[in-house]
Structures are given as structure tokens and as C-alpha cells.
Enzyme design. Structure first.
Site, short mmCIF file in Angstrom:
data_model
loop_
_atom_site.label_atom_id
_atom_site.label_comp_id
_atom_site.label_asym_id
_atom_site.label_seq_id
_atom_site.Cartn_x
_atom_site.Cartn_y
_atom_site.Cartn_z
N ASP A 329 70.42 -95.77 11.48
CA ASP A 329 69.27 -95.10 10.88
C ASP A 329 69.64 -93.76 10.24
O ASP A 329 68.86 -93.19 9.48
CB ASP A 329 68.18 -94.88 11.92
CG ASP A 329 68.73 -94.29 13.21
OD1 ASP A 329 69.31 -93.18 13.16
OD2 ASP A 329 68.59 -94.93 14.27
N GLU A 349 78.26 -99.57 12.22
CA GLU A 349 76.95 -100.15 12.48
C GLU A 349 77.01 -101.65 12.26
O GLU A 349 77.54 -102.11 11.24
CB GLU A 349 75.90 -99.52 11.56
CG GLU A 349 74.57 -100.24 11.49
CD GLU A 349 73.85 -100.30 12.83
OE1 GLU A 349 73.38 -101.40 13.20
OE2 GLU A 349 73.77 -99.26 13.51
N ALA A 384 80.97 -102.78 17.08
CA ALA A 384 81.74 -101.62 17.55
C ALA A 384 82.90 -102.02 18.45
O ALA A 384 83.97 -101.38 18.43
CB ALA A 384 80.83 -100.64 18.28
N ASP A 402 75.65 -94.21 20.05
CA ASP A 402 74.20 -94.30 19.84
C ASP A 402 73.82 -95.78 19.74
O ASP A 402 73.42 -96.27 18.69
CB ASP A 402 73.83 -93.55 18.56
CG ASP A 402 72.33 -93.43 18.37
OD1 ASP A 402 71.58 -93.66 19.33
OD2 ASP A 402 71.90 -93.12 17.24
#
Length: 547
Positions: A329, A349, A384, A402
Site C-alpha cells: 500500500d 510485495e 518474501a 509489514d
């Protein structure tokens, strides 16, 4: 002493089990029965996979949902086979009726499950578990009907041309297993990406109804009375009409259900191939909310508090090179770029669709400060975990994790000892890793298991928590039910490889909007008072996170 006896010879078949009067040659009839077995097996497996996929999305914890669906279905299939033994005398009519009911039940199961989730999920009480009970009910009903197919098909194939039972079973199971293979591959690679779960289930039901009705009314129509033929034809036409009507209205239904779940301010709703992404608000002064697969990921009401706590303590120290795992985001990147001396920010991401919204959606890009326009930011679309395996060693001063909440089954590998070992490997000397570890007060064992896992990976963590809003939604990747009260806080760990890092704010950086040195020190003391000791670490082969 009992003398051994020769087995009794098989008795003659029942009077009603004589050869069927077929409109085609027996070899052709046998092929048509096996083709129907193939189609029905494919449809049955699609129903099963559709229930697992939708329940995992709506309820969470894919391992539990898969276990419930599979175990209940297999049990029900056994019961269905036993019950269907009584229908062998009317094998053709029974099979046709079962396929019509199965087509309607399986085809509408996804819409019914989604409807209960959307319109009763926030009623509380027993209704809060409504989707779980409905999942069990559909698994039981579909399993019973699929199990009832086997003895009836066995009877029909023997009536085409009687052969030894072993050969008939082998032929039947071969067609069944090959059909299951096709259905299992068609669901993830064709039905789900091209049609979605609701339309895919409806189409599967229609194929199921056509296959069953065609076999009975075409091949075994002489076994039925005139009244039975018309009744079966009318029933299947009614099923097909219902499924077709639902398919025509599925878009309107999905919009209405989405509004019931997210409210009437839905601006963007896309299926990216990884997950469903929904954006609400963000215009006319209304706060923006970002949902990923039904879970609130960002709330404009209090995302600042979450991202201040996630980023700023980790940036106290060298921070020229920063790695953000997740955070598509762009909000964590926004806070990173506020610090002077940042040379490069790498974002890894999984979902390119989220990054695309972070770049292009006016409200979300405004909220993240147009972080992706900064030339220092580089985005890699990847998982990831495998990305870290090939990442350069000692390349980053700060690693910000995150990622989705550890209580989500698909995320447990991103909170494992192996994952943190890979993250430790990319830390430069004196580097820090910060981890969002889920709600602090709501699931203390999950939170402190993250700490135990970090220590097992050779890191030295310090815990802290930050309070959220008293009511409404909670930002961050927590599993928050829409319309529920906020979890109240978020928990974090800051860790380093050489020693426990000091938990403070960088005095040279701009002050965080919601975090002060005094409040951060108080948050550390609050976390330390509630520490749960003696917890084992979570690994890939033995995940230990559970709600």
C-alpha cells in the site's frame, strides 16, 4: 473341529437386475455410463474445492476449513453409499433424482455460504458461527449425494453388460479418479480465474444436471415409467432454470453482498489473482479503508498510529538501505522516506495489484504521499520467503516486516524460524528488523511466540505495543471482523543480530505524528509486564500460531 467348506456359489441376480433395454449397443452404453461417471466425479471435486476455498476466504484458517470439509465429506460419502443400497431396484430413477439434487445443492452452495457470511456475520451470538455451521451442512449434504452415486452407477453399469464385480469396480473407479483429476485441475486454473467462485459453482451444477439427466433420460429411459420420465425432466429443467437465473443475477448479488460486508462506500473491488482487494471511502472526507480477502489491512482512521510504531523505532540508527517486506500500500514507505539519509528502499510485495492501487488510486496514493513516485523506491513482485533466499547478504540497514497477521494460516511461514533466519542474513552489521506480530492483548500467546521464534533464529528482540482506537476498525493486517470492535492495540518486535537494539526515536528525524519517546517507553514497559515465557518457536514443519 469345523470342517472347511467351499464357498457358496453366487446366487442369481435379482429379478429387477436384468439387462436394460438400451437404445444403443452395450459397448456404447457402457462407454456412456463411464463418461457420466467421469463428469460427475469432476463436478464433485469442484464442489469440494469450492467449499474449501470460499470457507478459507470467509472464515480464515485454510488448514482447519480443508480438514472439516474433507473429513465430513468422506464420512458422508460412506453413509450415502449405505443408504443408496436401498435404491438399487430403482437405480436409473434414483440416480437421476440424486444428480438433480446434487447439481442444485453444489451449484448454489457458494452463493448460500457467501450470503450467510455477508448478511448475518455481524449479528453476533450464534449467528457469528453461521458460516461454519453452513459449511458443515453443505459438506454433509454433498458428501451424502456423492456417496449415493457409487452403488447406483455400479448397478447401472452391470445392467448394461454384466461382468465380474472386480472388473466393474475397476472400470468405475478408473473413470471416477480421472474425472477427479480433471476437476481438481480445472478449478484453480480455469473456473476460479475465469469465472470466479460463484459463477464457477453454478456452471458446475449445470454440467452435473445435464450429465445425469442425459444418461438416465437418454440411455435408461425405458426403465422409467412415463410419469417418472416427465417428472425427472421437469425437475432437471427447474434446476437448470434456477442455476441460470442465479448466474444472470450473480453480479448484482455479489455487489449487494459486498455492500453488506463493507458498507455502501465501495469504490474499488478487484480480484488480482492473489486475493480480493476492496477499497472503500477516501472521497468527500470519508476515511479510506483497504481490505484484502475480507480482512481490514488499512484504515484511514488510525493507520498513522500503526505505521508510526512500525517504522520509526527501527529507523533509529543507520538507515541508508531499507527493505520493506509486504507493505504494498506504500504507507510504510511513506514513513521511511521522511527520514534523512535514506538512499534506497526495496519493497517486496506478493500482489502487484496492491502496488498498482498504491500508485494509481487517487485516495490511496494521496494517503501514502505518492511514495512510489520517489526514484529511491524500487518494487519487486515476489513472495518474501523465496526472495530472501536469493537476496544479497548484509545488504540492508533496516528490514521492515509489514506482513499479514501470523494467525492467518497462509502467513505462518513468514513468521517462522527459517524466515527470520533469512531476514537475519540480509541485515548489515548493526542492522535492525522490525516485525508486526499481531494484536498484543487479544492473542498474547501468538504475540510472544513471535518473540520466541526471533530468539531461536539468533536475533535479540525487544517487544512493544501501541494502542489503537477504542472502537471501529483496527488498521494493520489483523483479522478483524467487519463491524466489530477494534482489537485495541498492535504488537511489535524490534530485533538485531548482535545485541538487543535500543528502542528509541531518531532525534534527527522529523517527529512522528502519533508517537513520542515517553509513550514509546511506556509501551515497552507495558509489553514487558505481560511476557509469556516457555513458548517454543514456530517452524515451517511445526507452525505454532493459532487464534
Amino acid at each position: 473341529m469345523i470342517e472347511p467348506q467351499a464357498p457358496a456359489p453366487p446366487g442369481p441376480p435379482p429379478s429387477w437386475a436384468g439387462p436394460a433395454r438400451l437404445p444403443v449397443r452395450p459397448a456404447t452404453g457402457r462407454f456412456l455410463v463411464l463418461a457420466c461417471v467421469f463428469v460427475c466425479a469432476a463436478c464433485g471435486l469442484v464442489y469440494e474445492l469450492e467449499l474449501v476455498a470460499l470457507a478459507s476466504y470467509l472464515i480464515g484458517d485454510s488448514v482447519t476449513q480443508a480438514s472439516v470439509v474433507l473429513s465430513v465429506m468422506v464420512f458422508a460419502m460412506g453413509i450415502g453409499s449405505l443408504v443408496a443400497k436401498r435404491l438399487r431396484r430403482l437405480a436409473a430413477a434414483g440416480f437421476g433424482a440424486i444428480e438433480a439434487v446434487l447439481a442444485l445443492t453444489g451449484g448454489c452452495s457458494a452463493m448460500a455460504l457467501y450470503a450467510v457470511f455477508a448478511w448475518t456475520g455481524d449479528w453476533g451470538g450464534l449467528w457469528a458461527s453461521g458460516p461454519r455451521w453452513l459449511l458443515v451442512a453443505f459438506s454433509l449434504a454433498i458428501g451424502l449425494l456423492i456417496g449415493a452415486e457409487v452403488p447406483l452407477l455400479m448397478e447401472l453399469i452391470q445392467r448394461v453388460r454384466r461382468q465380474d464385480a472386480g472388473g466393474a469396480v475397476a472400470d468405475l473407479f478408473a473413470a471416477d479418479y480421472v474425472g477427479a483429476l480433471v476437476g481438481g485441475l480445472a478449478f484453480p486454473f480455469l473456473l476460479l480465474p475465469l469465472l470466479g467462485q460463484l459463477t464457477g459453482a453454478l456452471l458446475t451444477g449445470a454440467v452435473n444436471a445435464v450429465a445425469g439427466a442425459t444418461l438416465v433420460l437418454g440411455l435408461f429411459r425405458r426403465d422409467l415409467t412415463r410419469r417418472a420420465r416427465w417428472t425427472l425432466l421437469a425437475a432437471n429443467l427447474a434446476v437448470l432454470a434456477l442455476l441460470a437465473s442465479a448466474a444472470v443475477l450473480v453480479d448484482d448479488f455479489e455487489r449487494a453482498a459486498r455492500q453488506a460486508v463493507y458498507g455502501h462506500d465501495v469504490r474499488v473491488a478487484v480480484q488480482t489473482g492473489v486475493q480480493e482487494v476492496v477499497l472503500t471511502g477516501g472521497t468527500h472526507g470519508r476515511p479510506l479503508d483497504l481490505f484484502l480477502d475480507g480482512r481490514l489491512r488499512v484504515s484511514g482512521r488510525d493507520e498513522q498510529r500503526y505505521h508510526d510504531a512500525l517504522v520509526h523505532p527501527a529507523m533509529n540508527g543507520p538507515h541508508a538501505h531499507v527493505l520493506v517486506l509486504g507493505g504494498g500500500d506504500g504507507l510504510a514507505v511513506r514513513e521511511v522516506l521522511r527520514h534523512p539519509g535514506v538512499r534506497r528502499v526495496d519493497v517486496v510485495e506478493l500482489d502487484a495489484g496492491v502496488v498498482r492501487l498504491g500508485r494509481r488510486d487517487p485516495a490511496l496514493s494521496r494517503l501514502n504521499g505518492h511514495a512510489y513516485d520517489d526514484p529511491r523506491v524500487r518494487v519487486t513482485t515476489a513472495d518474501a520467503f523465496p526472495w530472501l533466499r536469493t537476496a544479497p547478504v548484509a545488504a540492508y540497514d533496516v528490514v521492515i516486516s509489514d506482513l499479514p497477521d501470523p494467525g492467518i494460516t497462509a502467513s505462518t511461514k513468514l513468521y517462522s524460524e527459517e524466515f527470520y533466519g533469512l531476514a537475519r542474513r540480509v541485515l548489515a552489521p548493526g542492522g535492525r528488523l522490525v516485525v508486526h506480530a499481531g494484536p498484543f492483548a487479544g492473542r498474547p500467546r501468538v504475540f510472544w511466540t513471535v518473540g520466541a521464534t526471533l530468539r531461536a533464529a539468533g536475533l535479540h528482540p525487544v517487544a512493544y505495543r501501541v494502542g489503537g482506537r477504542d472502537a471501529g476498525f483496527a488498521a494493520g493486517p489483523d483479522r478483524t471482523a467487519v463491524g466489530s470492535r477494534a482489537r485495541g492495540d498492535w504488537g511489535f518486535f524490534l530485533a538485531a543480530a548482535d545485541a538487543t537494539p535500543p528502542l528509541a526515536l531518531d532525534p534527527r528525524a522529523p517527529h512522528p505524528r502519533t508517537l513520542t519517546p515517553a509513550s514509546l517507553a511506556a509501551d515497552v514497559r507495558t509489553a514487558a509486564r505481560t511476557r509469556v515465557t516457555g513458548l517454543p518457536p514456530s517452524t515451517l514443519v511445526h507452525p505454532r500460531y493459532a487464534d
